[in-house]
Scaffold this motif. Structure first.
Motif, short mmCIF file in Angstrom:
data_model
loop_
_atom_site.label_atom_id
_atom_site.label_comp_id
_atom_site.label_asym_id
_atom_site.label_seq_id
_atom_site.Cartn_x
_atom_site.Cartn_y
_atom_site.Cartn_z
N GLN A 59 59.87 37.40 44.46
CA GLN A 59 59.59 35.95 44.53
C GLN A 59 58.14 35.65 44.10
N LEU A 60 57.80 36.16 42.92
CA LEU A 60 56.41 36.02 42.48
C LEU A 60 56.03 34.58 42.16
N LYS A 109 42.96 24.84 38.32
CA LYS A 109 43.81 24.37 39.44
C LYS A 109 45.16 25.08 39.44
N VAL A 110 45.13 26.39 39.25
CA VAL A 110 46.40 27.13 39.24
C VAL A 110 46.75 27.59 40.66
N ASP A 111 48.02 27.91 40.85
CA ASP A 111 48.50 28.38 42.15
C ASP A 111 48.36 29.90 42.27
N THR A 125 48.66 48.70 46.29
CA THR A 125 50.02 48.73 45.74
C THR A 125 50.76 47.40 45.94
N SER A 126 50.12 46.47 46.62
CA SER A 126 50.80 45.19 46.86
C SER A 126 51.00 44.45 45.54
N GLU A 172 46.31 36.70 49.21
CA GLU A 172 46.97 35.51 49.76
C GLU A 172 46.10 34.82 50.81
N ASP A 173 45.15 35.59 51.36
CA ASP A 173 44.22 34.98 52.32
C ASP A 173 42.97 34.43 51.62
#
Ligand code: SF4
Length: 374
Positions: free
Chosen positions: A57-58, A171-173, A204-205, A210-211
């Protein structure tokens, strides 16, 4: 995976593709050792990446995605494949190219010309952010001051932040990078060799940061470098008729010269070691990634606490982020200020004693670099 190779059929002396059984086999896939034709190679190459994107779900429909573009083979193939998959599978993404200009005459200026051509070829808007604008220094000027020792430390730290700053201007996600399976296996090995627990746990993630301000993802996490780029045939396979890579077959326009300041012997040895393992056992690369994924950090291991840099506001686990420390050293004519394990300007913060180098001088999370891919 490599044990279950389907035997290709022969027709008029030529081996046939073991997938379609119609066309002449043009390559032996490094990952699976299947002998397949060019058309089936495009199909499986692209669809495997699509599957990785879907399974992990990239992306979400409507997202703005920056592709970290250096003009090198990985990021060029990434731009090509993501544009294609976005169309074919209706991802609904707004794609952009994002490049960092480190100010390296004779290298980055040339590779940026390639990215500018890619902008036209794929119809993707391009944003270039430069070290000169962001930090007031080019890498040429930094190398003039510090020489060829530690130059990649400055460059790696500055690039990471530059990419985030460029992504926020767009302004990218999310930022998608061209790190491939070989890069990730190398990084696992390097982090073990350096005892860098903090990075080992996250290298390896498939999605990181994400933080932080803007997450990054690696759609090529399981894609072998040999399938992306022209690579000298080391497989001694009997059916190699042409160079057997996606970039070559698709005649993609990419830049393949190494950075003129690239010294990275340590990473180079790790890379060679992995290539040697791959020669003996092709799935060694995937096995190393799997091992990296299975490392578990003991709950008693003290991890760095994320905060923000008191000077520029960028994420940092210390008072000042690494880029600010390095920049202060350059501006004061003391370039060694942020190098090594001395805490220098962050002296009053003793939080990180248990985890070495988590905000340390030598970032090995970025590819650093050769054909740079962040
Ligand atoms: Fe920067 Fe990569 Fe060149 Fe090192 S090799 S100076 S990290 S571009």
């Amino acid at each position: 995976m490599e044990e279950a190779v389907t035997k290709p059929t022969k027709k008029g002396g030529a081996r046939l593709c073991c997938i379609c059984n119609q066309s002449r086999a043009a390559l032996k896939r490094p990952k699976t050792l299947e002998q397949i034709c060019k058309e089936c190679f495009y199909e499986v190459f692209e669809e495997e990446i699509h599957q990785v994107i879907v399974d992990n779900q990239l992306f979400k429909p409507g997202e703005r995605i920056a592709i970290g573009a250096s003009g090198g083979k990985d990021s060029t193939v990434l731009a090509c494949v993501l544009s294609e998959l976005n169309r074919r599978h209706n991802y609904g993404l707004d794609l952009f190219l994002l490049s960092v200009d480190e100010g390296i005459t004779g290298y980055r200026d040339d590779s940026l010309e390639t990215v500018k051509r890619n902008e036209v070829q794929y119809g993707l808007p391009l944003k270039i952010v430069s070290y000169k604008d962001l930090y007031g220094w080019t890498m040429d000027e930094i190398v003039k001051m510090i020489g060829l020792k530690n130059n990649c430390t400055f460059c790696g730290v500055f690039r990471r932040q530059a990419l985030d700053r460029g992504a926020s201007l767009l302004k990218v996600d999310k930022v998608a990078t061209g790190h491939n399976a070989d890069d990730i296996a190398e990084t696992v090995l390097l982090n073990i060799l350096r005892g860098d627990i903090a990075r080992l746990s996250r290298c390896t993630s498939i999605v990181t940061g994400e933080d932080g301000p803007i997450p990054r993802c690696k759609p090529f996490k399981y894609t072998y470098e040999k399938e992306i780029v022209i690579y000298p045939c080391s497989l001694k396979c009997s059916v190699v008729i042409e160079k057997f890579t996606y970039a070559y077959f698709k005649r993609l326009d990419y830049f393949s010269t190494e950075c003129i300041y690239s010294p990275n012997a340590y990473r180079g040895f790790a890379r060679e070691f992995i290539k040697d393992l791959e020669r003996i056992r092709p799935r060694a690369i995937l096995d190393i990634i799997k091992s990296g994924e299975n490392f578990r950090i003991s709950t008693s291991t003290k991890m760095p606490e994320q905060g923000t840099c008191q000077r520029c506001g960028y994420i940092s686990s210390q008072k000042w982020c690494k880029a600010c420390v390095l920049l202060e050293g350059l501006n004061r004519g003391l370039p060694k200020l942020g190098i090594g394990r001395s805490r220098g300007l962050n002296n009053d913060n003793k939080k990180e004693k248990d985890v070495t180098q988590s905000n340390g001088a030598k970032s090995i999370e970025s590819k650093q670099c050769g054909t740079l891919d962040f």
